[in-house]
Design a protein around this motif. Sequence first.
Motif, short mmCIF file in Angstrom:
data_model
loop_
_atom_site.label_atom_id
_atom_site.label_comp_id
_atom_site.label_asym_id
_atom_site.label_seq_id
_atom_site.Cartn_x
_atom_site.Cartn_y
_atom_site.Cartn_z
N MET A 267 0.45 -0.97 0.14
CA MET A 267 -0.20 0.15 -0.07
C MET A 267 1.28 1.46 -0.16
O MET A 267 0.14 2.10 -0.22
CB MET A 267 -1.05 0.26 1.10
CG MET A 267 -1.73 -1.05 1.23
SD MET A 267 -3.07 -1.21 2.46
CE MET A 267 -3.60 0.41 2.95
N SER A 268 2.43 1.19 -0.11
CA SER A 268 3.17 2.21 0.20
C SER A 268 3.01 3.00 -1.13
O SER A 268 3.40 1.81 -2.45
CB SER A 268 4.85 2.43 0.78
OG SER A 268 5.19 0.74 -0.27
N ALA A 269 3.70 4.23 -0.76
CA ALA A 269 4.09 4.76 -2.62
C ALA A 269 4.90 3.94 -3.18
O ALA A 269 4.78 4.08 -4.53
CB ALA A 269 3.65 5.67 -2.34
N SER A 270 5.90 3.90 -2.46
CA SER A 270 6.93 3.17 -3.81
C SER A 270 6.56 1.49 -4.12
O SER A 270 7.09 1.42 -5.20
CB SER A 270 8.36 2.47 -2.32
OG SER A 270 8.59 3.81 -1.59
N TYR A 271 6.08 1.08 -3.89
CA TYR A 271 5.44 -0.48 -4.56
C TYR A 271 4.00 -0.61 -4.77
O TYR A 271 3.38 -1.65 -4.55
CB TYR A 271 5.62 -1.47 -3.17
CG TYR A 271 6.90 -1.34 -2.69
CD1 TYR A 271 8.37 -1.91 -3.37
CD2 TYR A 271 7.17 -0.86 -1.59
CE1 TYR A 271 9.75 -1.99 -3.04
CE2 TYR A 271 8.37 -0.75 -0.79
CZ TYR A 271 9.84 -1.73 -2.38
OH TYR A 271 11.26 -1.85 -1.69
N LYS A 272 3.41 0.75 -4.73
CA LYS A 272 1.67 0.47 -5.38
C LYS A 272 2.06 -0.17 -5.95
O LYS A 272 2.20 0.20 -7.43
CB LYS A 272 1.33 1.74 -4.94
CG LYS A 272 0.04 1.92 -4.49
CD LYS A 272 -0.82 3.39 -4.41
CE LYS A 272 -2.44 3.25 -3.87
NZ LYS A 272 -2.62 2.69 -2.56
N GLY A 273 0.47 -1.26 -6.21
CA GLY A 273 0.23 -1.28 -7.48
C GLY A 273 1.64 -2.61 -7.79
O GLY A 273 0.75 -3.23 -8.60
N GLN A 274 2.56 -3.20 -7.00
CA GLN A 274 3.34 -4.29 -7.35
C GLN A 274 3.00 -5.41 -6.36
O GLN A 274 2.65 -5.06 -5.20
CB GLN A 274 4.79 -3.82 -7.28
CG GLN A 274 4.90 -2.66 -8.47
CD GLN A 274 6.14 -2.13 -8.11
OE1 GLN A 274 7.15 -1.83 -7.29
NE2 GLN A 274 6.74 -2.02 -9.22
N GLU A 275 2.70 -7.14 -6.84
CA GLU A 275 2.59 -8.22 -6.15
C GLU A 275 4.69 -7.94 -5.38
O GLU A 275 5.52 -7.96 -6.71
CB GLU A 275 3.01 -9.32 -7.02
CG GLU A 275 1.67 -8.69 -7.15
CD GLU A 275 0.19 -9.08 -6.18
OE1 GLU A 275 1.07 -9.16 -5.15
OE2 GLU A 275 -0.76 -9.20 -6.73
N LEU A 276 5.04 -8.69 -4.37
CA LEU A 276 6.56 -8.77 -3.83
C LEU A 276 6.61 -9.78 -3.61
O LEU A 276 5.80 -11.00 -3.21
CB LEU A 276 6.56 -7.61 -2.77
CG LEU A 276 6.26 -6.14 -3.52
CD1 LEU A 276 6.29 -5.11 -1.56
CD2 LEU A 276 7.15 -5.73 -4.18
N ASP A 277 8.32 -9.71 -3.74
CA ASP A 277 8.51 -11.19 -3.40
C ASP A 277 9.75 -10.55 -2.02
O ASP A 277 10.32 -9.98 -2.40
CB ASP A 277 10.27 -11.77 -4.51
CG ASP A 277 10.86 -12.76 -4.20
OD1 ASP A 277 10.89 -12.82 -2.03
OD2 ASP A 277 11.67 -13.51 -4.96
N ILE A 278 9.39 -11.02 -0.52
CA ILE A 278 9.81 -10.34 0.28
C ILE A 278 10.92 -11.25 1.32
O ILE A 278 10.56 -12.46 1.52
CB ILE A 278 8.99 -9.91 1.46
CG1 ILE A 278 8.36 -8.99 0.65
CG2 ILE A 278 9.79 -9.37 2.88
CD1 ILE A 278 7.04 -8.29 1.39
N GLU A 279 12.01 -11.16 1.81
CA GLU A 279 12.30 -12.13 2.23
C GLU A 279 12.54 -11.59 4.06
O GLU A 279 12.78 -10.42 4.18
CB GLU A 279 13.92 -12.24 2.18
CG GLU A 279 14.37 -12.43 0.38
CD GLU A 279 16.10 -12.81 -0.17
OE1 GLU A 279 16.69 -13.26 0.87
OE2 GLU A 279 15.88 -12.97 -0.82
N TRP A 280 12.60 -12.50 4.38
CA TRP A 280 12.52 -12.34 5.76
C TRP A 280 13.13 -13.17 7.15
O TRP A 280 13.49 -13.72 6.46
CB TRP A 280 10.63 -12.41 6.22
CG TRP A 280 10.40 -13.49 6.19
CD1 TRP A 280 9.79 -13.22 5.34
CD2 TRP A 280 9.92 -14.66 6.85
NE1 TRP A 280 9.39 -15.06 5.26
CE2 TRP A 280 10.09 -15.58 6.46
CE3 TRP A 280 10.71 -14.43 8.17
CZ2 TRP A 280 8.77 -17.26 7.21
CZ3 TRP A 280 11.02 -16.10 9.14
CH2 TRP A 280 9.90 -16.94 7.82
N ALA A 281 13.09 -12.17 8.85
CA ALA A 281 14.00 -13.36 9.18
C ALA A 281 13.61 -12.84 11.02
O ALA A 281 13.32 -11.89 11.57
CB ALA A 281 15.57 -13.05 9.62
#
Length: 904
Positions: A267-281
């Motif tokens: 929902m952020s302006a940087s990624y709005k409308g994009q599907e993401l691949d997120i690495e987490w720990a």
Amino acid sequence: MFIVKLDGQAPGGRDILGGKANSLNHMVAEGMLVPEAFCITTEAFRHFLDTNKLNQLDHSELPEAIKQAKFPADLEQELRHSCNMLGNVSIAVRSSATVEDGDKSSFAGQFQTFLNLSGADEVITAVKRCWASLFDEHVLSYAEQRSEVEEQPVIAVVIQTMVQAEVAGVLFTIDPMGETEECMRIEASWGVGEGLVSSQVSTDSFLIRREDLTLESKSVRSKTMSTFCQPDGGIALVETPAEKVDAQTLTTEQTSKLVAAANQLMMSASYKGQELDIEWALHDGEMWILQARPITAIHRSTANKVYADIDEENIQIKDNALFSRMDTGEIVTGLMSPLGLSFCRFYQNNIHGPAVKTMGLHKMLKPNTFMGYVRGHVYLNISSSAHMLTQCPPTRDAMKFTARYATSDVDLNTYKNPYGEPTKGLGYFFSSTYWLARQFYNLTTAEKTAKKMETLRRDRTAHALSLNLPSMSREELNVELSRIDENFLTSCAAYMPFFLQSFALYDALAEKCKELFKDQGNGLENRIKASLNNLRTIEVTRAILDLTETVRAQADLARLIIDTPSNDIINALRAISSGPGFLDGEFSAFLREFGARGRQEFELTIPRWADDPRYIFDVIRLYLTNEVELEKKMQASEALRGDETNRLLASLSGKEGFSLKFIIKSYTKMADLRERVRPTFIAESWFYRRIIIEMMSRLAARNVVSLNDLPYIDFNLFRDYMAGKITELEAFSKDMILANKRENLINLRSEEPPMSLIGGYEPKRAAAPELSGDGQMNGLGASPGIVVGPARVITDLPKQAASFRKNEILVARFTDASWTPLFTLAQGVVTDIGSALSHSSIVAREFGIPAVVNTRIATAQIRTGDTVTIDGDGGLVSIDPKTTISAPVAVQADKNRNCINESA
């Protein structure tokens, strides 16, 4: 400034920070929990090139030149200051190219990453290697394929506090497997995420609904290996602690927290409308976001059917051909890796036809009709095979052969072979005459052929072990591959008549028993005396017992093997006085004779015993600490079946008795010949593997490909590369490897396709297998008797074999020759997959232990420690609910991955 802090306000954007650092900077600005990090900018990289006068070099010269060049003093001072600002912590160094993690291309896995580093000196070395990776051949080729070649490519580098994760993984905001658009997918493993990203570990899967953050489904898998940071730096693949192997990695609350963070990013302006691949720990209860990139290729869910033969153009054949994976041999049982599948296609196109023709088939269909592939599983085209076999008098009736391979869920009432009517008239005269002539030849030369193959195997093994592979050129290795091709075909052609005849004679034995002893019940053929105690698989077990007795006679050897972890045994043996003699003497002789054996021997990703003998030491340890009664078991089984056979024969007339004795004797002979010849072509498949590993090691040293990519290369492209027909970048394309990883992941997460199918199959996500209402599983009674005992579920033989105990019931997806040593200790066997002539069935009968195979769901429903009852006559398995130690948590059975790795 050459180095900037990623605090949400770092200037310059992608051109200065590169894709990864720019993304981290945005996430900090959005308030995400991101490890503290600095970025060595693209300006710093340009400054480094200018200072060392590297700008005029050709791109091919730059990787080595960059690694050897010195850091400019001003840049080094700034970098050391940044490392000090991070404090006394472990550091991760990650490439951040300007082309990386973009909207069109991710360049995932193309550039270098270094984890768990300590101090500025290690960081400086890692930074230069990240810079050098910008000019690796595979990176430039990848960019060229996408028309994203930069005239003057530049790269930034992230230096970041290393999260010492207890759990790590990847979240996809849209399921890349195309199962559902309403859910996000989380893949989680123990330790840091590198093991998952590099496809070295298994993962748990969670599908979480986007809107309300609720759990749609989960699969908790057996995670025998994990990747953890090491105290002295770096990371290592280690065995998972026993209490965590089958434990769930994430709680429902933690998965919801991850999805909430992903929703915030989207929902952020940087990624709005994009599907993401997120690495987490996950560390100390905190969920850290390590990086996020746009998903550049989204595969939507489709209802399209999967066909086993994708090359078949005739719609009538395509929709009506029957395919089955019953009795295809343990070499291709279960899920296979992309490399294993491509090797099967090589076999299909080059070996299978000529090998089967030795049975006496006058005319063959096209190679594409021989076999099929569905969701990583190998099938035999039964319709095609049945049609070809109508050329032979005993198999003139195509439906008889067809019905033998059809499971209960396949309706044959109106079935008609789509390949047409059998050959008639003059054509049948020629084909039947040819078949008779071939049978005469096969029978009169059978013993000679078997001896020839045994000699060939020993000669070829001696030759293979004498080769100094590292010293051989690619051209010399290719000549060796051609020699393997020739002997692989010769040995498969020798094996095939014995293999098919033993199956046909077993079926004849079953039919004869039903005809003569109608009131005696089903499965009578399994209680008839047909001694196979000289089977090669049992011979192996005897050889391991001999090794055990050699060890037992030397107290220091026995104590060392009992007390030392398998990973350390070889070095430990070299360090004691009696160890080298044992290793270079009896143990070396055992490996020369049996070292080509292993699990799923067409699965070229799996080491053979000569490559990795730890399993043999695990078995020796088991035999040292448990009383083994191999000969006693076999003699008791032989006597029991002998009494049963004599009783039945006494009730028959002379003619009927002679007929039954002839079939029993013929079956026993063919089964013996089959087992004597089989190791020869298995050894040749090992020789292929040795050369592949050698070439992969050379290419990995030049960073063309990683050894971790072994399961995802293509055997046929590899052969073209070895023959000089294509370049190494074409043979080991990153796109191809990534596509194969994704396909393999989909296969792992999908419902296992049926044993037999007609026409197309519509894949489904794996659903929870269910017991019958009375808590029983139905299967095929493969070895008679009833037994009750504690279960030991083994899904990863090399990692779990050492845990097996005498008188436990062995529960497995399936077994092959490498499992035989455990049968000597088991009091019963249960498998998900199998038939009356699968390894599990034959060896269980020889050892006189009850067995039920083809239950489909045993490994998903039974847990180690459950009390299980096996009825080997009725084909029933039941779990005592009073002693069940844990309820099944997995939504799907843990498929037999062996060394078939998983990748997000």
